[in-house]
Motif scaffolding. Structure first.
Motif, PDB file in Angstrom:
ATOM      1  N   LYS A 215      26.279  19.242  60.094  1.00 18.86           N
ATOM      2  CA  LYS A 215      26.135  19.903  59.059  1.00 18.86           C
ATOM      3  C   LYS A 215      25.899  18.958  57.933  1.00 18.86           C
ATOM      4  O   LYS A 215      25.061  18.898  57.110  1.00 18.86           O
ATOM      5  CB  LYS A 215      27.290  20.896  58.347  1.00 18.86           C
ATOM      6  N   HIS A 216      26.709  17.724  57.789  1.00 19.09           N
ATOM      7  CA  HIS A 216      26.402  16.651  57.294  1.00 19.09           C
ATOM      8  C   HIS A 216      25.211  15.847  57.439  1.00 19.09           C
ATOM      9  O   HIS A 216      24.605  15.394  56.496  1.00 19.09           O
ATOM     10  CB  HIS A 216      27.806  15.779  57.021  1.00 19.09           C
ATOM     11  N   LEU A 217      24.958  15.705  58.533  1.00 18.57           N
ATOM     12  CA  LEU A 217      23.832  14.940  59.252  1.00 18.57           C
ATOM     13  C   LEU A 217      22.443  15.669  58.734  1.00 18.57           C
ATOM     14  O   LEU A 217      21.489  14.757  58.238  1.00 18.57           O
ATOM     15  CB  LEU A 217      23.893  14.673  60.821  1.00 18.57           C
ATOM     16  N   VAL A 218      22.592  17.084  58.937  1.00 18.48           N
ATOM     17  CA  VAL A 218      21.405  17.774  58.623  1.00 18.48           C
ATOM     18  C   VAL A 218      20.985  18.028  57.205  1.00 18.48           C
ATOM     19  O   VAL A 218      20.045  17.824  56.795  1.00 18.48           O
ATOM     20  CB  VAL A 218      21.153  18.940  59.537  1.00 18.48           C
ATOM     21  N   GLY A 219      21.949  18.253  56.480  1.00 21.08           N
ATOM     22  CA  GLY A 219      22.058  18.519  55.300  1.00 21.08           C
ATOM     23  C   GLY A 219      21.196  19.814  54.798  1.00 21.08           C
ATOM     24  O   GLY A 219      20.723  19.911  53.562  1.00 21.08           O
ATOM     25  N   ARG A 220      21.101  20.708  55.589  1.00 26.82           N
ATOM     26  CA  ARG A 220      20.585  22.011  55.218  1.00 26.82           C
ATOM     27  C   ARG A 220      21.637  22.757  54.291  1.00 26.82           C
ATOM     28  O   ARG A 220      22.793  22.747  54.599  1.00 26.82           O
ATOM     29  CB  ARG A 220      20.133  22.835  56.355  1.00 26.82           C
ATOM     30  N   THR A 221      21.059  23.428  53.318  1.00 23.88           N
ATOM     31  CA  THR A 221      22.007  24.008  52.258  1.00 23.88           C
ATOM     32  C   THR A 221      21.669  25.301  52.085  1.00 23.88           C
ATOM     33  O   THR A 221      20.411  25.970  52.223  1.00 23.88           O
ATOM     34  CB  THR A 221      22.060  23.017  50.828  1.00 23.88           C
ATOM     35  N   ILE A 222      22.349  26.382  51.575  1.00 25.16           N
ATOM     36  CA  ILE A 222      22.153  27.718  51.134  1.00 25.16           C
ATOM     37  C   ILE A 222      23.062  27.910  50.009  1.00 25.16           C
ATOM     38  O   ILE A 222      24.167  27.311  49.838  1.00 25.16           O
ATOM     39  CB  ILE A 222      22.443  28.328  52.571  1.00 25.16           C
ATOM     40  N   HIS A 223      22.565  28.624  49.188  1.00 25.29           N
ATOM     41  CA  HIS A 223      23.221  29.275  48.002  1.00 25.29           C
ATOM     42  C   HIS A 223      23.736  28.144  46.863  1.00 25.29           C
ATOM     43  O   HIS A 223      24.953  27.717  46.667  1.00 25.29           O
ATOM     44  CB  HIS A 223      24.656  30.017  48.042  1.00 25.29           C
TER      45      HIS A 223
END
Length: 227
Positions: free
Chosen positions: A115-123
């Motif tokens: 999650k921290h490496l990819v950095g994709r976010t929602i909301h």
């Protein structure tokens, strides 16, 4: 003191098939991570799936989704882990108990790191890829399925099928809940599912290797004492 070796948590008949699945799942996780790195919006596949479902689920299905979601939260997850470890110990499967703790820990840790490496976010900034809830549920199902495969003595084809069906059912159920509640994109769910598929068989193999080596050392020590 000698005795029968503890049953392997990764049955030998499944190793070839699950090794291939580990490789494919790892590839999917990496490809999706690269595609969606730094994104804060749904992709084309996500838009096709979530437009009619995200945030639209109503009672009683919303309560089902919330209950599923709770099982992936710390309190719910801890309860499931304790219950599964207890069951493994009651069945005299110490390696399986170790796999529950180690496998689920590595799966959740891997999902968190990704999650921290990819950095994709929602909301508005919540890290979303891969879905940790889906990874956890799938990993737990995989461990239970591996235990069942060993106890039932299933061959490679039947055992692999059981493992994949268990992973699919658990991953689909938790993934549906996450998408229905708007907590994750569908591709986050796929990434979480594949994360578990990549981690659990590899961790099971390592648990067996370490347990076998420890048993060999203890056996050597026992033989030297008898001399």
């Amino acid at each position: 003191m000698t005795g029968r070796p503890a049953p392997a948590v990764l049955p030998p008949s499944l190793r070839a098939w699950l090794g291939l699945i580990v490789a494919l799942a790892t590839l999917v996780v990496v490809v999706l991570g690269v595609l969606y790195a730094g994104h804060d919006k749904p992709g084309m596949v996500d838009r096709w799936i979530i437009q009619p479902t995200a945030d639209s689920v109503r009672p009683p299905w919303r309560r089902v989704a919330l209950a599923m979601d709770f099982l992936g939260e710390p309190a719910g997850a801890a309860t499931l882990v304790v219950a599964t470890v207890t069951g493994c110990l009651l069945l005299r499967r110490p390696r399986a108990a170790v796999l529950v703790v180690a496998g689920l820990g590595v799966t959740v840790g891997t999902a968190t790191l990704l999650k921290h490496l990819v950095g994709r976010t929602i909301h508005g900034g919540n890290l979303s890829y891969p879905s940790g809830h889906t990874a956890f549920a799938t990993a737990l199902a995989l461990v239970v399925a591996l235990l069942a495969t060993g106890r039932l003595g299933l061959d490679g084809t039947a055992g692999t099928l059981l493992v994949l069906v268990a992973a699919l059912v658990a991953g689909a159920a938790m993934g549906w809940a996450q998408v229905a509640l708007g907590a994750h994109y569908p591709t986050d769910v796929l990434g979480g599912w594949c994360t578990a598929l990549a981690v659990i068989p590899a961790t099971a193999w390592l648990v067996d290797r370490m347990a076998d080596r420890l048993a060999d050392r203890m056996g050597d020590a026992g033989r030297r004492e008898r001399r």
